[in-house]
Write a protein that holds these residues in place. Structure first.
Motif, mmCIF file in Angstrom:
data_model
loop_
_atom_site.group_PDB
_atom_site.id
_atom_site.type_symbol
_atom_site.label_atom_id
_atom_site.label_comp_id
_atom_site.label_asym_id
_atom_site.label_seq_id
_atom_site.Cartn_x
_atom_site.Cartn_y
_atom_site.Cartn_z
ATOM 1 N N PHE A 1 0.840 -1.197 0.000
ATOM 2 C CA PHE A 1 0.000 0.000 0.000
ATOM 3 C C PHE A 1 0.871 1.240 0.000
ATOM 4 O O PHE A 1 1.926 1.270 0.638
ATOM 5 C CB PHE A 1 -0.901 0.013 1.248
ATOM 6 N N VAL B 1 -6.476 -0.595 2.709
ATOM 7 C CA VAL B 1 -6.009 -1.533 3.741
ATOM 8 C C VAL B 1 -7.207 -2.218 4.376
ATOM 9 O O VAL B 1 -7.248 -3.446 4.518
ATOM 10 C CB VAL B 1 -5.160 -0.807 4.809
ATOM 11 N N PHE C 1 0.060 1.178 10.676
ATOM 12 C CA PHE C 1 0.252 1.782 9.356
ATOM 13 C C PHE C 1 0.400 3.298 9.490
ATOM 14 O O PHE C 1 1.319 3.894 8.918
ATOM 15 C CB PHE C 1 -0.938 1.424 8.447
#
Length: 148
Positions: A7, A17, A46
């Motif tokens: 990503f 995600v 993340f």
């Protein structure tokens, strides 16, 4: 079986995600509570990687697998300096918010939602792995059988 996808290093990639992780959870028959935990943990890790790692713009890789009675989630960030989120200081959640130092609450929540958090750093890549045991009664894991 492990599923992997990369990503873009941007907060806006979180929707992708969530779709990736949600599709995996749906295929595995995870209930809403387990799906929420997986997505919350992924969002926290993340987001921290995007905000705090000094990477060269390379994508962040996410791997998810169900094996040995647990779900494992790995986030790998490439070409970055070392930063071990597992060493974040403990947060005293009993103290009023105004008396606490900023930072660390996200990792506190991550640690409270999973059974294990590990960190590795090698060749300028950091990998954070979390594992959460699946209930033995199958309530969060649906009818699927564990796979290696």
């Amino acid at each position: 079986m492990t599923e992997t996808r990369a990503f873009g290093r941007r907060i806006g990639a979180l929707e992708e995600v969530f779709q990736f992780l949600g599709a995996f959870g749906d295929r595995e028959g995870f209930d809403e509570r387990l799906q929420f935990a997986i997505q919350f943990v992924a969002e926290e890790l993340f987001t921290n990687m995007v905000k705090y790692n000094t990477g060269q713009g390379r994508e962040i890789e996410i791997r998810i697998a169900r094996a040995d009675g647990e779900v494992r989630l790995e986030l790998v960030d490439f070409d970055v300096d070392p930063w071990d989120p597992t060493t974040a200081p403990e947060v005293d959640i009993r103290r009023p918010a105004e008396d606490r130092r900023p930072g660390g609450l996200g990792m506190h929540l991550v640690k409270s939602m999973v059974d294990r958090v590990t960190y590795e750093y090698r060749d300028r890549a950091m990998c954070v792995t979390v594992a959460k045991r699946l209930p033995s009664d199958g309530s969060s894991a649906g009818p699927q059988q564990d796979r290696a």
